[in-house]
Design a protein around this motif. Structure first.
Motif, PDB file in Angstrom:
ATOM      1  N   MET A 104       0.848  -1.190   0.000  1.00 16.62           N
ATOM      2  CA  MET A 104       0.000   0.000   0.000  1.00 16.62           C
ATOM      3  C   MET A 104       0.882   1.238   0.000  1.00 16.62           C
ATOM      4  O   MET A 104       1.849   1.311   0.762  1.00 16.62           O
ATOM      5  N   HIS A 105       0.532   2.192  -0.844  1.00 14.28           N
ATOM      6  CA  HIS A 105       1.198   3.485  -0.820  1.00 14.28           C
ATOM      7  C   HIS A 105       0.208   4.549  -1.259  1.00 14.28           C
ATOM      8  O   HIS A 105      -0.873   4.237  -1.753  1.00 14.28           O
ATOM      9  N   GLY A 106       0.569   5.810  -1.050  1.00 15.52           N
ATOM     10  CA  GLY A 106      -0.333   6.898  -1.411  1.00 15.52           C
ATOM     11  C   GLY A 106      -1.686   6.698  -0.765  1.00 15.52           C
ATOM     12  O   GLY A 106      -1.794   6.317   0.410  1.00 15.52           O
ATOM     13  N   ASN A 107      -2.737   6.945  -1.530  1.00 12.63           N
ATOM     14  CA  ASN A 107      -4.099   6.829  -1.006  1.00 12.63           C
ATOM     15  C   ASN A 107      -4.459   5.420  -0.557  1.00 12.63           C
ATOM     16  O   ASN A 107      -5.403   5.230   0.200  1.00 12.63           O
ATOM     17  N   GLY A 108      -3.716   4.418  -1.026  1.00 11.99           N
ATOM     18  CA  GLY A 108      -3.980   3.039  -0.617  1.00 11.99           C
ATOM     19  C   GLY A 108      -3.791   2.793   0.864  1.00 11.99           C
ATOM     20  O   GLY A 108      -4.377   1.869   1.434  1.00 11.99           O
TER      21      GLY A 108
ATOM     22  N   THR B 262       4.941   7.612   2.163  1.00 13.40           N
ATOM     23  CA  THR B 262       3.569   8.091   2.358  1.00 13.40           C
ATOM     24  C   THR B 262       3.362   8.518   3.804  1.00 13.40           C
ATOM     25  O   THR B 262       2.794   9.579   4.070  1.00 13.40           O
ATOM     26  N   LEU B 263       3.835   7.698   4.738  1.00 16.05           N
ATOM     27  CA  LEU B 263       3.625   8.014   6.155  1.00 16.05           C
ATOM     28  C   LEU B 263       4.305   9.328   6.524  1.00 16.05           C
ATOM     29  O   LEU B 263       3.695  10.186   7.173  1.00 16.05           O
ATOM     30  N   SER B 264       5.544   9.518   6.102  1.00 17.64           N
ATOM     31  CA  SER B 264       6.239  10.754   6.467  1.00 17.64           C
ATOM     32  C   SER B 264       5.667  11.951   5.722  1.00 17.64           C
ATOM     33  O   SER B 264       5.467  13.013   6.312  1.00 17.64           O
ATOM     34  N   GLY B 265       5.357  11.796   4.448  1.00 19.19           N
ATOM     35  CA  GLY B 265       4.848  12.906   3.656  1.00 19.19           C
ATOM     36  C   GLY B 265       3.467  13.373   4.087  1.00 19.19           C
ATOM     37  O   GLY B 265       3.126  14.546   3.925  1.00 19.19           O
ATOM     38  N   ARG B 266       2.690  12.462   4.640  1.00 18.81           N
ATOM     39  CA  ARG B 266       1.316  12.803   5.033  1.00 18.81           C
ATOM     40  C   ARG B 266       1.146  12.888   6.541  1.00 18.81           C
ATOM     41  O   ARG B 266       0.034  12.939   7.047  1.00 18.81           O
ATOM     42  N   LYS B 267       2.259  12.862   7.246  1.00 19.82           N
ATOM     43  CA  LYS B 267       2.249  13.030   8.715  1.00 19.82           C
ATOM     44  C   LYS B 267       1.401  11.976   9.418  1.00 19.82           C
ATOM     45  O   LYS B 267       0.615  12.273  10.311  1.00 19.82           O
ATOM     46  N   VAL B 268       1.594  10.724   9.000  1.00 22.01           N
ATOM     47  CA  VAL B 268       0.856   9.602   9.581  1.00 22.01           C
ATOM     48  C   VAL B 268       1.756   8.890  10.585  1.00 22.01           C
ATOM     49  O   VAL B 268       2.894   8.539  10.266  1.00 22.01           O
TER      50      VAL B 268
ATOM     51  N   ILE C  66       6.702  -1.770   7.534  1.00 20.17           N
ATOM     52  CA  ILE C  66       7.017  -0.530   6.825  1.00 20.17           C
ATOM     53  C   ILE C  66       8.146  -0.789   5.833  1.00 20.17           C
ATOM     54  O   ILE C  66       9.177  -1.368   6.187  1.00 20.17           O
ATOM     55  N   VAL C  67       7.941  -0.366   4.588  1.00 20.43           N
ATOM     56  CA  VAL C  67       8.984  -0.443   3.560  1.00 20.43           C
ATOM     57  C   VAL C  67       9.367   0.988   3.177  1.00 20.43           C
ATOM     58  O   VAL C  67       8.537   1.895   3.253  1.00 20.43           O
ATOM     59  N   PRO C  68      10.618   1.225   2.788  1.00 20.88           N
ATOM     60  CA  PRO C  68      11.053   2.590   2.499  1.00 20.88           C
ATOM     61  C   PRO C  68      10.207   3.285   1.431  1.00 20.88           C
ATOM     62  O   PRO C  68       9.870   4.452   1.559  1.00 20.88           O
ATOM     63  N   SER C  69       9.857   2.547   0.380  1.00 20.94           N
ATOM     64  CA  SER C  69       9.093   3.097  -0.734  1.00 20.94           C
ATOM     65  C   SER C  69       8.179   2.018  -1.279  1.00 20.94           C
ATOM     66  O   SER C  69       8.646   0.920  -1.607  1.00 20.94           O
ATOM     67  N   GLY C  70       6.893   2.331  -1.389  1.00 20.58           N
ATOM     68  CA  GLY C  70       5.958   1.342  -1.916  1.00 20.58           C
ATOM     69  C   GLY C  70       6.270   0.949  -3.343  1.00 20.58           C
ATOM     70  O   GLY C  70       6.283  -0.230  -3.685  1.00 20.58           O
TER      71      GLY C  70
END
Length: 132
Positions: A42-46, A91-97, A111-115
């Motif tokens: 999962m990344h972005g809106n996913g 996604t987590l860091s960019g969207r403050k999750v 957690i993976v570095p990049s989806g």
């Protein structure tokens, strides 16, 4: 040999996400959990699939938080059958999750570095790519 499969989730439509999880269960039913190495990336809106509804107002860039009790139960059932759910750190860091506060049952190991990089890595390892 085990089937190696990665399912790619990057949309926030709850019906589409629920349909993807049904596809995964159907896949398991067809070949058997013991015959699968199945990952969900999962990344972005996913990431909304595991985003708690009460966190929607405090994170950035999400229109949906789909981790309802029904979605949680489905994810739990798939995890019990060996499905690994991976979440994009970008996604987590960019969207403050916050993994601990805002996501349902996501551990540090999930957690993976990049989806998108994880998708490419898995495909390079012979994983079949499915975008439901």
């Amino acid at each position: 040999a085990k089937q190696k499969v990665v399912y790619h989730i990057n949309g926030d439509n709850p019906k589409q996400q629920a349909g993807a999880l049904r596809n995964i269960q159907n896949h398991i039913n067809a070949v058997g959990a013991e015959n699968l190495d199945l990952r969900v990336v999962m990344h972005g809106n996913g990431v909304s699939m595991v985003l708690l509804p009460e966190s929607l107002d405090k994170v950035k860039g999400f229109k949906a938080a789909n981790s309802t009790p029904q979605m949680q139960a489905t994810v739990d059932g798939l995890k019990q059958q060996g499905v690994a759910f991976k979440v994009c750190a970008n996604t987590l860091s960019g969207r403050k999750v916050s993994r601990e506060d805002d996501l349902y049952m996501v551990e540090e190991v999930d957690i993976v570095p990049s989806g998108v990089a994880e998708l490419a890595i898995l495909q390079g390892q012979g994983f079949a790519y499915i975008k439901p």
